[in-house]
Design a protein around this motif. Structure first.
Motif, short mmCIF file in Angstrom:
data_model
loop_
_atom_site.label_atom_id
_atom_site.label_comp_id
_atom_site.label_asym_id
_atom_site.label_seq_id
_atom_site.Cartn_x
_atom_site.Cartn_y
_atom_site.Cartn_z
N LYS A 65 -20.52 37.75 12.41
CA LYS A 65 -20.33 37.98 11.35
C LYS A 65 -18.99 38.55 10.43
O LYS A 65 -18.10 38.14 9.72
CB LYS A 65 -20.44 39.86 10.53
N GLU A 66 -18.18 38.76 11.96
CA GLU A 66 -16.54 38.43 11.85
C GLU A 66 -15.53 37.36 11.11
O GLU A 66 -15.21 36.95 10.47
CB GLU A 66 -15.57 38.77 12.86
N PHE A 67 -16.76 36.42 12.06
CA PHE A 67 -16.46 34.28 11.65
C PHE A 67 -16.63 34.53 10.05
O PHE A 67 -15.53 33.80 9.32
CB PHE A 67 -16.97 33.53 12.47
N ASP A 68 -17.99 35.11 9.84
CA ASP A 68 -18.26 34.71 8.16
C ASP A 68 -17.20 34.81 6.77
O ASP A 68 -16.98 34.73 5.98
CB ASP A 68 -19.93 34.88 8.15
N LEU A 69 -17.03 36.67 7.62
CA LEU A 69 -15.99 37.64 6.72
C LEU A 69 -14.51 36.50 7.59
O LEU A 69 -14.21 36.92 5.52
CB LEU A 69 -15.66 39.08 7.62
N LEU A 70 -14.12 36.49 7.68
CA LEU A 70 -12.67 35.82 8.15
C LEU A 70 -12.98 34.33 7.17
O LEU A 70 -12.16 33.54 6.89
CB LEU A 70 -12.27 35.34 9.64
N LEU A 71 -13.70 33.91 7.61
CA LEU A 71 -13.98 32.46 6.58
C LEU A 71 -14.03 32.69 5.78
O LEU A 71 -13.09 31.54 4.38
CB LEU A 71 -15.02 31.86 6.71
N ARG B 171 -10.85 30.99 2.82
CA ARG B 171 -11.44 30.11 2.13
C ARG B 171 -10.95 31.00 -0.06
O ARG B 171 -10.40 29.17 -0.25
CB ARG B 171 -12.45 29.58 1.35
N SER B 172 -10.19 31.88 0.30
CA SER B 172 -9.52 31.79 -1.00
C SER B 172 -8.66 32.34 -0.67
O SER B 172 -7.86 33.50 -0.74
CB SER B 172 -10.23 33.74 -1.45
N VAL C 102 -17.83 47.12 6.25
CA VAL C 102 -16.98 45.96 5.68
C VAL C 102 -15.66 45.90 6.50
O VAL C 102 -15.02 45.80 7.26
CB VAL C 102 -16.63 45.90 4.48
N ASP C 103 -14.64 48.00 6.20
CA ASP C 103 -13.76 48.38 6.69
C ASP C 103 -13.85 48.26 8.14
O ASP C 103 -12.22 47.95 9.21
CB ASP C 103 -13.92 50.30 6.59
N THR C 104 -15.27 48.22 8.99
CA THR C 104 -14.75 48.31 10.50
C THR C 104 -14.43 47.05 11.15
O THR C 104 -13.77 46.52 11.41
CB THR C 104 -15.97 49.04 11.41
N HIS C 105 -14.96 45.68 10.58
CA HIS C 105 -15.20 44.78 10.70
C HIS C 105 -13.84 43.74 10.75
O HIS C 105 -13.40 43.04 10.87
CB HIS C 105 -16.13 43.55 10.26
N ILE C 106 -13.52 44.16 9.07
CA ILE C 106 -11.41 44.33 8.66
C ILE C 106 -10.91 44.13 9.85
O ILE C 106 -10.08 43.98 10.71
CB ILE C 106 -11.48 44.62 7.74
N SER C 107 -11.22 45.97 10.27
CA SER C 107 -10.34 46.53 11.56
C SER C 107 -10.16 45.73 12.19
O SER C 107 -9.19 45.71 13.46
CB SER C 107 -10.65 47.73 11.17
N SER C 108 -11.61 45.25 13.30
CA SER C 108 -11.47 44.54 14.69
C SER C 108 -10.65 43.20 14.26
O SER C 108 -10.31 42.67 14.83
CB SER C 108 -13.27 44.09 14.47
N ILE D 242 -4.40 40.81 7.61
CA ILE D 242 -5.87 41.54 6.44
C ILE D 242 -4.68 42.54 5.55
O ILE D 242 -5.21 43.43 5.83
CB ILE D 242 -6.79 41.01 6.31
N VAL D 243 -5.28 42.47 4.54
CA VAL D 243 -4.31 43.54 3.74
C VAL D 243 -5.43 44.65 2.56
O VAL D 243 -6.25 43.47 1.88
CB VAL D 243 -3.44 43.17 2.22
#
Length: 260
Positions: free
Chosen positions: A196-202, A206-207, A231-237, A248-249
């Protein structure tokens, strides 16, 4: 790697191949050498298996193939901790819950691939497991090569980009993302991320420089299965793994953007 009460065990090559063979796998068992096989990226694997010895041998096979592994001997515990796994390996014979029920519970909350590994070898058992949400069914005994090959086949089906290596690399300054191998490198340092982290970062890469809305991220990464803080948990990680909270802003009320 303890585990009283079925708590999580993190495996780091926990058992030698010789011990796996001594444990009863023998020739053609999980402990067989698998030199020469092609790895399809790196996965975070959750093993839910009431048999610690068998779980340990599977963990050894997977860590030797380059994957990170967590193990639980409890069905209830497995249901609680499955969310960050890229792949779930599930035995149907668990001490607290029936494996089919565990499969249904996990499938009802996510689309993470589930591979059943069990000694139940009738056609009906296989059909029931597939109907409960399993993506594949492996009966014991089996060889290490078969285990890895079947898991790779499942991961190819759920990650179709792996079959299309063209245009697979995304570079954003010091960040390098390879969609084919699912590798992430930051400033020359390999970063270990979950599926999930990979998919989110990708999506953010891309943007690059633009804002990605929270709603778009939730729909693309989690589909229908998410909570308000997911989402917040994965962004923080990801911020922690990338080395800075500034990578990540947060755009308040809108979403997030990658800023490297």
């Amino acid at each position: 790697m303890t585990g009283r009460g079925g708590r999580v065990v993190t495996s780091e090559c926990v058992l030698s191949v010789a011990k796996c063979r001594d444990a009863g796998e023998g020739s053609g068992g999980i402990g067989d050498s698998g030199r020469g096989e092609i790895l399809i990226g790196r996965w975070s694997v959750l093993i839910i298996d009431g048999d610690r010895q068998h779980s340990t041998c599977m963990a050894e096979a997977l860590t030797r193939s380059g994957h990170s592994v967590r193990s639980s001997t409890s069905g209830a515990d497995g249901v609680d901790i499955h969310h960050d796994a890229d792949l779930i390996v599930l035995d149907l014979d668990l001490p607290d819950l029936d494996g089919l029920e565990v499969c249904r519970l996990i499938r009802s909350s996510c689309d993470t691939p589930i591979v059943v590994v069990t000694s139940r070898d009738t056609e009906l058992d296989c059909v029931l497991a597939l109907q409960a949400g399993a993506d594949d069914y492996i009966t014991k005994p089996y060889g290490r090569r078969e285990l890895i090959a079947r898991l790779e086949a499942v991961m190819r089906r759920v990650t179709p980009d792996l079959a299309r290596p063209s245009d697979s690399v995304v570079d954003c300054g010091p960040l390098h993302i390879d969609r084919y191998s699912r590798d992430v490198v930051m400033d020359g340092r390999v970063i270990s991320v979950t599926r999930k982290e990979f998919d989110l970062l990708l999506i953010l890469a891309r943007s690059f420089g633009g804002v990605v809305t929270r709603e778009y991220i939730m729909q693309e990464v989690w589909k229908e299965s998410w909570s308000g803080r997911t989402v917040d948990t994965h962004i923080s990680s990801l911020r922690s793994k990338l080395g800075s909270s500034d990578t990540i802003v947060t755009i308040r009320g809108v979403g997030f953007k990658l800023a490297l």
